[in-house]
Enzyme design. Structure first.
Site, PDB file in Angstrom:
ATOM      1  N   CYS A 118      40.574 -35.967  66.215  1.00  0.00           N
ATOM      2  CA  CYS A 118      41.230 -35.808  64.915  1.00  0.00           C
ATOM      3  C   CYS A 118      40.497 -34.766  64.069  1.00  0.00           C
ATOM      4  CB  CYS A 118      41.281 -37.152  64.195  1.00  0.00           C
ATOM      5  SG  CYS A 118      42.202 -37.113  62.636  1.00  0.00           S
ATOM      6  N   CYS A 119      39.159 -34.867  64.024  1.00  0.00           N
ATOM      7  CA  CYS A 119      38.380 -33.904  63.249  1.00  0.00           C
ATOM      8  C   CYS A 119      38.517 -32.495  63.814  1.00  0.00           C
ATOM      9  CB  CYS A 119      36.911 -34.312  63.224  1.00  0.00           C
ATOM     10  SG  CYS A 119      36.540 -35.741  62.174  1.00  0.00           S
ATOM     11  N   CYS A 202      38.005 -37.118  54.106  1.00  0.00           N
ATOM     12  CA  CYS A 202      39.386 -37.591  54.177  1.00  0.00           C
ATOM     13  C   CYS A 202      39.462 -39.024  53.647  1.00  0.00           C
ATOM     14  CB  CYS A 202      39.889 -37.547  55.618  1.00  0.00           C
ATOM     15  SG  CYS A 202      40.069 -35.880  56.285  1.00  0.00           S
ATOM     16  N   CYS A 205      38.796 -42.072  55.904  1.00  0.00           N
ATOM     17  CA  CYS A 205      37.483 -42.076  56.550  1.00  0.00           C
ATOM     18  C   CYS A 205      36.336 -42.138  55.551  1.00  0.00           C
ATOM     19  CB  CYS A 205      37.321 -40.849  57.427  1.00  0.00           C
ATOM     20  SG  CYS A 205      38.519 -40.753  58.773  1.00  0.00           S
ATOM     21  N   CYS A 230      31.499 -34.358  61.402  1.00  0.00           N
ATOM     22  CA  CYS A 230      32.860 -34.084  61.850  1.00  0.00           C
ATOM     23  C   CYS A 230      32.954 -32.931  62.830  1.00  0.00           C
ATOM     24  CB  CYS A 230      33.766 -33.813  60.656  1.00  0.00           C
ATOM     25  SG  CYS A 230      33.219 -32.435  59.647  1.00  0.00           S
TER      26      CYS A 230
END
Length: 235
Positions: A118-119, A202, A205, A230
Site C-alpha cells: 500500500c505504501c 494517512c 494508519c 513507509c
C-alpha cells in the site's frame, strides 16, 4: 557536474545549525532542490526557515488519498501565509483501483507485506516521480523521533533515489526546540498535533499516542517499532 559522494559531502562542525545545514546541502546538491512536506510541525518549521533565508527550494507533497482533513487545512494555511505553490503528487489511479478491488480498503493491516504494498503504491512511487530531475531534497526528520531514525546525519547521499543529496536540517533538534520555534513564529500547526498526534500520516494508519510513548508510536501501531517506516526514507 559529478554527483556528490559520502566522501566529498561538506564536513559540518558539531552542533551545526539548521541554516548552515540547509546552505551546505544546497551547495553540495549543485542543482534543483525541493522540500517534501507532510505538513507536520517539523516540515512547517523547515518551510519557514527556507522562506526566511530566501533559499531556492520548491515544495511538494504526496496526496495518498487517505490524508486527514486537518493536513489539507494546514497545507492551505501554509500556501496562503508564504504565497508558495505546493506541487501535489498522486498515486497512479490504476494501481490504487487494482489494490482496493483485489484486497479491499484495509489490506495494509493484514501483514507487513500488504502494508508495504500500500505504501509503495500511495507514497513510494509518487515520491520517485517527485524527485525525478532533482539534485537534492529536504526533509523535516529528527533523530529522536524513533528507533528507525536514531542514526540520522544532517547531510546524506540518498542512494535509493539516484544518489541525490538528502538534507535533514532538523536532525539534531528536540521536540521542545521544534515547538518553541513554531510558537515563537506563530506558524500554522496541524490541529491533530494538539490532539495527541506528534506524527501524522494517512488517517487509517495514524492514532494519538499515550503518555510515555515515543513520537512515532501512533504510526502503524500494530507493527513492531523497527518496521514503522513507509519506504520513503530507505537506506
Amino acid at each position: 557536474m559529478n554527483k556528490p559522494t559520502p566522501r566529498n559531502l561538506p564536513q559540518l562542525p558539531g552542533g551545526a545549525g539548521a541554516e548552515e545545514i540547509l546552505r551546505a546541502g544546497l551547495e553540495a546538491a549543485g542543482g534543483p532542490v525541493a522540500l517534501a512536506s507532510s505538513f507536520g510541525i517539523e516540515d512547517v518549521v523547515v518551510i519557514d526557515l527556507i522562506r526566511e533565508l530566501q533559499l531556492p527550494v520548491s515544495i511538494f507533497a504526496l496526496d495518498t488519498g487517505r490524508l486527514p482533513e486537518e493536513t489539507y487545512q494546514t497545507a492551505e494555511a501554509v500556501a496562503q501565509r508564504y504565497g508558495v505553490r505546493i506541487d501535489w503528487y498522486f498515486p497512479e489511479r490504476s494501481a490504487v483501483e487494482e489494490l482496493e478491488r483485489d484486497k479491499g480498503l484495509f489490506s495494509f493491516r493484514n501483514s507487513l507485506e500488504d502494508r508495504h504494498q500500500c505504501c509503495a503504491i500511495r507514497k513510494v512511487e509518487p515520491l520517485q516521480r517527485a524527485l525525478a530531475g532533482l539534485s537534492g531534497w529536504v526533509t523535516g526528520m529528527r533523530a529522536e523521533q524513533s528507533v528507525t531514525r536514531s542514526v540520522l546525519a544532517p547531510l546524506e547521499i540518498d542512494f535509493p533515489h539516484g544518489g541525490i543529496v538528502k538534507i535533514n536540517p532538523l536532525a539534531a533538534w528536540s521536540e521542545a526546540e521544534v515547538w518553541a520555534y513554531a510558537e515563537k513564529k506563530r506558524l500554522p500547526v496541524n490541529p491533530l498535533h494538539k490532539q495527541g498526534y506528534p506524527s501524522i500520516g494517512c488517517a487509517p494508519c495514524t492514532r494519538a499516542v499515550q503518555p510515555g510513548e515515543s513520537t512515532r508510536a501512533g504510526r502503524w501501531w500494530w507493527e513492531d517499532p523497527e518496521h514503522r517506516e513507509c519506504g520513503l526514507h530507505r537506506k
